[in-house]
Design a protein around this motif. Structure first.
Motif, PDB file in Angstrom:
ATOM      1  N   ALA A  22       9.320 -20.041 -15.387  1.00 33.68           N
ATOM      2  CA  ALA A  22      10.382 -19.426 -14.593  1.00 33.68           C
ATOM      3  C   ALA A  22       9.965 -18.110 -13.973  1.00 33.68           C
ATOM      4  O   ALA A  22      10.583 -17.650 -13.031  1.00 33.68           O
ATOM      5  CB  ALA A  22      11.616 -19.204 -15.464  1.00 33.68           C
ATOM      6  N   SER A  23       8.936 -17.476 -14.536  1.00 30.32           N
ATOM      7  CA  SER A  23       8.616 -16.126 -14.081  1.00 30.32           C
ATOM      8  C   SER A  23       7.323 -16.118 -13.296  1.00 30.32           C
ATOM      9  O   SER A  23       6.272 -16.400 -13.844  1.00 30.32           O
ATOM     10  CB  SER A  23       8.492 -15.182 -15.276  1.00 30.32           C
ATOM     11  OG  SER A  23       7.428 -15.600 -16.099  1.00 30.32           O
ATOM     12  N   ALA A  24       7.401 -15.786 -12.040  1.00 31.32           N
ATOM     13  CA  ALA A  24       6.168 -15.538 -11.300  1.00 31.32           C
ATOM     14  C   ALA A  24       5.617 -14.236 -11.832  1.00 31.32           C
ATOM     15  O   ALA A  24       6.142 -13.182 -11.573  1.00 31.32           O
ATOM     16  CB  ALA A  24       6.451 -15.447  -9.807  1.00 31.32           C
ATOM     17  N   GLY A  25       4.547 -14.315 -12.604  1.00 33.08           N
ATOM     18  CA  GLY A  25       4.091 -13.171 -13.396  1.00 33.08           C
ATOM     19  C   GLY A  25       3.744 -11.957 -12.567  1.00 33.08           C
ATOM     20  O   GLY A  25       3.703 -10.863 -13.083  1.00 33.08           O
ATOM     21  N   ASP A  26       3.498 -12.099 -11.293  1.00 36.85           N
ATOM     22  CA  ASP A  26       3.199 -10.963 -10.441  1.00 36.85           C
ATOM     23  C   ASP A  26       4.306 -10.761  -9.411  1.00 36.85           C
ATOM     24  O   ASP A  26       4.077 -10.324  -8.298  1.00 36.85           O
ATOM     25  CB  ASP A  26       1.856 -11.167  -9.740  1.00 36.85           C
ATOM     26  CG  ASP A  26       0.710 -11.151 -10.723  1.00 36.85           C
ATOM     27  OD1 ASP A  26       0.537 -10.123 -11.384  1.00 36.85           O
ATOM     28  OD2 ASP A  26       0.009 -12.159 -10.839  1.00 36.85           O
ATOM     29  N   GLY A  27       5.528 -11.104  -9.822  1.00 41.81           N
ATOM     30  CA  GLY A  27       6.652 -10.849  -8.951  1.00 41.81           C
ATOM     31  C   GLY A  27       6.721 -11.788  -7.767  1.00 41.81           C
ATOM     32  O   GLY A  27       7.398 -11.523  -6.787  1.00 41.81           O
ATOM     33  N   TYR A 557       4.693  -3.281 -15.478  1.00 43.00           N
ATOM     34  CA  TYR A 557       4.456  -4.664 -15.082  1.00 43.00           C
ATOM     35  C   TYR A 557       5.544  -5.090 -14.104  1.00 43.00           C
ATOM     36  O   TYR A 557       6.537  -4.368 -13.893  1.00 43.00           O
ATOM     37  CB  TYR A 557       4.430  -5.585 -16.306  1.00 43.00           C
ATOM     38  CG  TYR A 557       5.719  -5.633 -17.112  1.00 43.00           C
ATOM     39  CD1 TYR A 557       6.699  -6.589 -16.857  1.00 43.00           C
ATOM     40  CD2 TYR A 557       5.948  -4.735 -18.151  1.00 43.00           C
ATOM     41  CE1 TYR A 557       7.874  -6.654 -17.595  1.00 43.00           C
ATOM     42  CE2 TYR A 557       7.108  -4.787 -18.905  1.00 43.00           C
ATOM     43  CZ  TYR A 557       8.068  -5.749 -18.619  1.00 43.00           C
ATOM     44  OH  TYR A 557       9.239  -5.803 -19.356  1.00 43.00           O
ATOM     45  N   MET A 558       5.371  -6.267 -13.498  1.00 46.70           N
ATOM     46  CA  MET A 558       6.353  -6.787 -12.556  1.00 46.70           C
ATOM     47  C   MET A 558       6.627  -8.249 -12.855  1.00 46.70           C
ATOM     48  O   MET A 558       5.706  -9.034 -13.086  1.00 46.70           O
ATOM     49  CB  MET A 558       5.856  -6.630 -11.117  1.00 46.70           C
ATOM     50  CG  MET A 558       6.824  -7.159 -10.059  1.00 46.70           C
ATOM     51  SD  MET A 558       6.322  -6.731  -8.361  1.00 46.70           S
ATOM     52  CE  MET A 558       6.943  -5.056  -8.249  1.00 46.70           C
ATOM     53  N   VAL A 559       7.912  -8.599 -12.882  1.00 47.70           N
ATOM     54  CA  VAL A 559       8.346  -9.980 -13.046  1.00 47.70           C
ATOM     55  C   VAL A 559       9.466 -10.250 -12.041  1.00 47.70           C
ATOM     56  O   VAL A 559      10.398  -9.442 -11.920  1.00 47.70           O
ATOM     57  CB  VAL A 559       8.864 -10.256 -14.474  1.00 47.70           C
ATOM     58  CG1 VAL A 559       9.288 -11.719 -14.600  1.00 47.70           C
ATOM     59  CG2 VAL A 559       7.812  -9.917 -15.515  1.00 47.70           C
TER      60      VAL A 559
END
Length: 704
Positions: A22-27, A557-559
């Motif tokens: 569900a999470s694009a690990g780099d936003g 970090y960015m999510v």
């Protein structure tokens, strides 16, 4: 092997998989890479292509602790709020830097317990407890904390306090392999964060204070197979070569030692700092202090004692020695060079140089060529330095002051064993060209023991110091110590070798730092706050009271397109003399705290009421009891509770009546193991514990 997985494994694994997908690990940015692909060499070398990740202790192998994220910046930092937190349910210091990989945050608390969270919400996915025995806290100089974990492939790697390297599956928390890095009968522990360089796990150890021979070892991250071992100091020459990667280096080191130095190990333990240059294929090792501390007893007061307090470069593949630079030859002061090392490329005198930088305990900021170890520059970054006047640029050696080496007469050293800069992470911003660190000035009283008075005792802090002679002189010196103590956030120009700006604090003890492309610097402060400053000029942008003084470094970090800042807030570590000057230094339980722009509605619980008041016993303690107790206290207690029973995690001059009544149970029977206070059974006799108690009563009567 004992471990605990919280919740049903199948459900946890499913939740974990859902979180990754569900999470694009780099936003969701272009170039973010395939989510869930695991950490490998390409992903680390190209870490800036994955700006939302934080996959190593300082994000990148160069240890810059700098993030290219800029959503949170000097124009909107005032809009930060607490997004979520987790109570870590301990009052001990929590020093780890979390990792964030593909939308999951991995964190480590005391005794190496690791938990995975949904990085957006804080929902727990799994917890792994390696079952480290609480008695191991007694072999870690500053408590049962760890500075972090590592990641490689789909594994999270733990350097456990009891010497195990443990790989666990990052999706489920299940153990994959475990390797014991030292004999548990020896005086070692692990508190530093492991690093993984191109599939090789690198780890050192602590234990010089208790009598050990330091080494660094590399293991295969996939299998746990040992690859190479590098000893930092030599041993009994009659034993011949070790048959390890360090053999050629030990031939260099051996002539710089004298006497039967190997009987107390020699020390040099690499208990924290590493860096790696993948192009040069070099691992940089920051080495520690001598064992025992006093050069007079360790090496008959002769020789440089390589490779104590040095940077040593070794081949990452084989562990073979490449070069070294020793900051503190003749190490006599419990100085270590295990403080953070940072790699950067910068223009110096019109020439681009590949450098390695360090600000170790001794108060000098060093810039070296990281390919050769050549000294480029060194300048003192503190206002007082009673150790050396300067570093000779022709020889690379410090100009040690004639009053610096220890004699049997008590004298002040500043910097002291408490360091001008300790392990707290520092940061380099390529945007400003500045290095940022938590600096402090804390003098200490030094005197070596009379000849014949020192002997090595297994399990004690083997300093070789005298802690009780000339009490009136010591009282006068202590007044100077208390009056001169200071701490500050320092921005340092490594090219010009001068201070750019500073933020002064009322006391030492503020934590590690983080900088970003948003021109912000993040630091936990001794004021029990989290603060954000402009990185270019030090202007404060935002500050929040959190009832804690974080010593760990923050990460970011960015999510899903949102930037977060995370930090472990748990006070503990090196003592602060004046910590309780204005009343008890109270703080809440340690917490993992995560912030983002516009977050609202999450508040921290109030601190519990104060415990019992301090109790002052009226009994008269014989002078000989107090003197014996002072020596034993210096050998067993001062690392956590402060020199002269001043400062520290707990001010033992102000124990309540319950603590006085149960003192022997606490010290010898471990009744406060749950708070991290180890048992000293087998190290101290009951008579010796009573002597320490008598000394503490005397100190309370003197001061309060």
């Amino acid at each position: 092997m004992t471990h605990r997985l919280i919740g049903a494994l199948a459900v946890a694994a499913l939740l974990g998989t859902t979180a990754y997908q569900a999470s694009a690990g780099d936003g969701g940015r272009a170039g973010a890479g395939t989510v869930g692909q695991g950490i490998d060499h390409d992903r680390m070398v190209n870490a800036d292509a994955h700006p939302g990740q934080w996959a190593s202790y300082s994000r990148t192998w160069d240890e810059q602790r700098y993030s290219p994220l800029d959503q949170i910046n000097d124009g909107n930092a005032q809009d930060l709020g607490l997004a979520w937190y987790d109570d870590l349910e301990t009052y001990r210091g929590v020093q780890a830097s979390p990792l964030v990989i593909d939308g999951v945050l991995y964190n480590e608390t005391i005794f190496n317990v690791v938990t995975a969270y949904d990085a957006r919400t804080g929902r727990k996915l799994w917890t792994y407890d390696p079952g480290v025995g609480k008695e191991w806290a007694g072999l870690a100089c500053c408590g049962p904390s760890s500075r972090g974990i590592a990641a490689w492939g789909d594994s999270i790697i733990i350097g456990a306090l009891d010497g195990r390297l443990i790989a666990i599956d990052r999706h489920s928390g299940k153990e994959i392999w475990s390797a014991q890095t030292f004999d548990r009968k020896d005086q070692y522990s692990i508190t530093g964060a492991p690093r993984v360089y191109d599939g090789k796990v690198i780890i050192g150890n602590g234990g010089a204070d208790y009598g050990s021979r330091g080494f660094v070892v590399a293991y295969d991250a996939a299998t746990g197979k040992r690859l190479w071992k590098f000893y930092i100091v030599p041993t009994d020459p009659a034993k011949g070569p070790d048959g390890e990667a360090s053999d050629s280096a030990m031939r260099i080191a051996q002539p710089t030692w004298h006497g039967k130095f190997w009987e107390a190990g020699g020390g040099g333990n690499a208990w924290d700092s590493f860096a790696y240059d993948p192009k040069l294929n070099l691992v940089y090792i920051g080495t520690g202090n001598g064992s025992p501390h006093m050069w007079h007893f360790r090496s008959e007061g002769k020789g440089d004692n390589l490779f104590l307090c040095s940077i040593v470069a070794v081949d990452a593949t084989t562990g073979a020695y490449k070069w070294h630079y020793q900051m503190v030859p003749e190490e006599d002061w419990d100085y270590t060079c295990t403080q953070p090392m940072v790699l950067a490329d910068m223009k110096i005198k019109g020439r681009t140089r590949q450098v390695i930088m360090q600000a170790p305990k001794n108060g000098f900021f060093y810039v070296l060529d990281r390919g050769t170890g050549q000294l480029i520059s060194a300048k003192s970054y503190v206002s007082v330095n009673t150790w050396a006047s300067h570093v000779d640029m022709k020889t690379g050696r410090p100009a040690v002051l004639p009053t610096a080496h220890n004699t049997t007469t008590p004298h002040l050293m500043n910097p002291s064993w408490m360091a001008a800069h300790t392990w707290h992470p520092m940061s380099y911003s390529p945007k400003t060209g500045l290095v940022y660190l938590s600096a402090q000035e804390q003098a200490a009283i030094y005197a070596r023991a009379e000849d014949g008075q020192y002997r090595y005792v297994k399990g004690r802090n083997n300093t070789g110091q005298d802690h009780a002679s000339q009490p009136e002189l010591r009282k006068a010196l202590m007044k100077e110590v208390l009056a001169s103590e200071k701490g500050y956030l320092l921005a340092w120009d490594p090219v010009k070798q001068r201070e750019a700006w500073r933020v002064s604090y009322p006391l030492p003890g503020s934590g590690g730092v983080l900088t970003t492309a948003g021109n912000i610097l993040v630091q936990g402060t001794i004021n029990r706050t989290l603060a954000i400053y402009r990185a270019d000029n030090g202007l404060k942008l935002w500050e929040m009271n959190i009832d804690q003084a974080p010593v760990a470094g923050a990460i970011t970090y960015m999510v899903d397109g949102e930037q977060y800042i995370a930090i472990n807030a748990g006070w503990g570590g090196s003592p602060v003399y004046n910590l309780n000057r204005d009343g008890p230094f109270r703080f809440a339980t340690a917490k993992l705290m995560v912030f983002k722009l516009g977050a609202k509605g999450v508040t921290l619980p109030p601190m519990p009421p104060a415990t019992q008041d301090a109790y002052l016993p009226r009994e008269r303690i014989p002078a000989d009891v107090a003197a014996r107790g002072a020596t034993l206290y210096g050998e067993s207690c001062n690392r956590c509770h402060g020199d002269n029973a001043t400062g520290g995690i707990k001010d033992l001059r102000k124990m309540n009546k319950e603590a006085h009544d149960s003192f022997l149970d606490i010290v010898l029977r471990g009744t406060r193991l749950h708070n991290g206070m180890p048992s000293f059974e087998g190290v101290l006799t009951e008579a010796q514990a009573k002597d320490i108690h008598g000394y503490l009563i005397t100190r309370a009567q003197e001061d309060w």
